[in-house]
Design a protein around this motif. Structure first.
Motif, PDB file in Angstrom:
ATOM      1  N   ILE A  71       0.835  -1.189   0.000  1.00 21.82           N
ATOM      2  CA  ILE A  71       0.000   0.000   0.000  1.00 21.82           C
ATOM      3  C   ILE A  71       0.872   1.241   0.000  1.00 21.82           C
ATOM      4  CG2 ILE A  71      -1.719   1.282   1.329  1.00 21.82           C
ATOM      5  CD1 ILE A  71      -2.685  -1.423   2.389  1.00 21.82           C
ATOM      6  N   GLY A  72       0.581   2.187  -0.917  1.00 22.14           N
ATOM      7  CA  GLY A  72       1.304   3.449  -0.970  1.00 22.14           C
ATOM      8  C   GLY A  72       2.705   3.292  -1.559  1.00 22.14           C
ATOM      9  N   SER A 118       1.848  10.080   6.202  1.00 26.03           N
ATOM     10  CA  SER A 118       2.374   8.720   6.014  1.00 26.03           C
ATOM     11  C   SER A 118       1.584   7.665   6.789  1.00 26.03           C
ATOM     12  CB  SER A 118       3.841   8.664   6.454  1.00 26.03           C
ATOM     13  OG  SER A 118       3.951   8.849   7.862  1.00 26.03           O
ATOM     14  N   HIS A 159      -1.828   0.715   9.043  1.00 23.85           N
ATOM     15  CA  HIS A 159      -0.977   0.822  10.222  1.00 23.85           C
ATOM     16  C   HIS A 159      -1.773   0.706  11.525  1.00 23.85           C
ATOM     17  CE1 HIS A 159       1.598   3.272   7.246  1.00 23.85           C
ATOM     18  NE2 HIS A 159       2.096   2.052   7.333  1.00 23.85           N
ATOM     19  N   LYS A 184      -1.283   5.383   7.418  1.00 28.10           N
ATOM     20  CA  LYS A 184      -2.364   4.801   6.610  1.00 28.10           C
ATOM     21  C   LYS A 184      -3.239   3.899   7.484  1.00 28.10           C
ATOM     22  CE  LYS A 184      -0.388   6.664   3.007  1.00 28.10           C
ATOM     23  NZ  LYS A 184      -0.935   7.900   2.415  1.00 28.10           N
ATOM     24  N   LEU A 185      -4.386   3.548   6.926  1.00 27.37           N
ATOM     25  CA  LEU A 185      -5.331   2.702   7.649  1.00 27.37           C
ATOM     26  C   LEU A 185      -4.695   1.373   8.043  1.00 27.37           C
ATOM     27  CD1 LEU A 185      -8.239   2.417   8.668  1.00 27.37           C
ATOM     28  CD2 LEU A 185      -8.834   1.430   6.442  1.00 27.37           C
ATOM     29  N   TYR A 213       5.025   9.406  11.928  1.00 26.41           N
ATOM     30  CA  TYR A 213       3.849  10.266  11.764  1.00 26.41           C
ATOM     31  C   TYR A 213       4.152  11.702  12.189  1.00 26.41           C
ATOM     32  CZ  TYR A 213      -0.542  12.483  13.160  1.00 26.41           C
ATOM     33  OH  TYR A 213      -1.561  13.381  13.346  1.00 26.41           O
TER      34      TYR A 213
END
Length: 322
Positions: A149-150, A234, A239, A236-237, A228
């Motif tokens: 992701i990302g 940075s 995490h 994200k869900l 963070y």
């Protein structure tokens, strides 16, 4: 191309011996090795010296400041065109440098990362930990994966940067608590091209006991909040998943003790996860013992990371503590 391999070291003489033995076997020979002893009590001077007739290796001793600043110390003294960072608990396949060189020649990257795997010589616990850190059923599934992701963020156990990156971006600005992710995001922000080299894998021993693994992953959870604070975007869900799992596990224990009806659903969800981990780990390692240990490793990973994440999220984000 001359590669400079930079290895920070802290009280692990046996590990550096095993790592250097794998570097002797590299099929690509244009490289130097810089071992940075970061204030160790158990130094590896004699061990490194025993490799001077087999490798172009230099050994440095500095006061303890943590792995990030130890790597900077190596960057400042490296002579190569491209810098490669390894953790001291890695074993390097013989074709690693050849793989990286060929990949950079055909598809240039200013910085890259590679995946990790378990070596056949690893103990069952080490294999279980390695599985957990790379499993699709834990947050480890996003490491060393092009489909993560990302943005892809190289991790410092297996990471390379060009000299141009070092000259423009400098080195690490924090020495622990997610220093490699902060560095990766900063390199991205400067427009450098970063990517994964899938075949540039290393064998990463990680931790040799579940207790050590717990401490490491608790630290990783705290590190995510530290990143963070540097880069709020940075977070994200994904995490939050270990924290959610940890809260679900606690809720399941309470609901079972109080015999709430919802406990049936919670138990079912956890049973499904356990079965998925067991059979997937069994298929990957061909060992029932490693599969059982992988369940333990996965639960330790998720809860330790989750608790570390919750701790620092509560302190540093909710209450704004330094």
């Amino acid at each position: 191309m001359l590669f400079s391999i930079i290895i920070p070291l802290y009280n692990r003489p046996q590990e550096i011996k095993e790592l250097l033995e794998t570097l002797v076997l590299q099929t690509y020979k244009q490289f130097e090795v810089l071992v940075i002893e970061d204030g160790s009590v158990k130094d590896a001077a004699a061990i490194v010296d025993s490799f001077t007739d087999k490798l172009n290796v230099r050994y440095f001793v500095k006061p303890n400041e943590g792995q990030g600043f130890a790597r900077n110390f190596g960057f400042e003294r490296a002579e190569g065109d491209y810098f490669i960072i390894f953790d001291s608990d890695c074993l390097i396949p013989p074709d690693y440098l050849e793989t990286v060189n060929n990949s950079l020649q055909s598809n240039w990257l200013d910085a890259y990362g590679g995946p990790d795997d378990a070596h056949p010589s690893f103990t069952p616990i080490q294999k279980a930990i390695s599985y957990s850190m790379t499993s699709p059923f834990t947050t480890g599934g996003i490491r060393g994966n092009k489909k993560g992701i990302g943005q892809f963020h190289p991790r410092s156990f297996n990471m390379g940067i060009s000299r141009q990156v070092w000259e423009k971006a400098g080195g690490f600005i924090i020495t622990r608590l997610g220093e490699d992710i902060e560095y990766s995001i900063r390199i991205h922000s400067m427009g450098f091209k970063i990517g994964l080299i899938p075949d540039a894998k290393v064998y990463h021993k990680r931790r040799t006991s579940f207790y050590q693994f717990y401490k490491q992953l608790h630290f990783f959870g705290r590190a995510r909040i530290n990143i963070y604070k540097f880069f709020p975007g940075s977070l994200k869900l994904v995490h939050f998943f270990p924290a959610g799992f940890t809260l679900l596990l606690a809720f399941t224990l309470v609901s079972n003790m109080l015999m709430w009806p919802v406990a049936i659903l919670c138990n079912f969800l956890l049973a499904v996860l356990i079965l998925l981990i067991f059979f997937h780990a069994w298929s990957k390692n061909k060992s029932v013992k490693v599969a059982f240990l992988s369940i333990i490793a996965a639960f330790i990973q998720l809860t330790a990371y989750g608790l570390g994440f919750i701790q620092d999220f509560w302190k540093r984000v909710i209450f704004k503590q330094s």
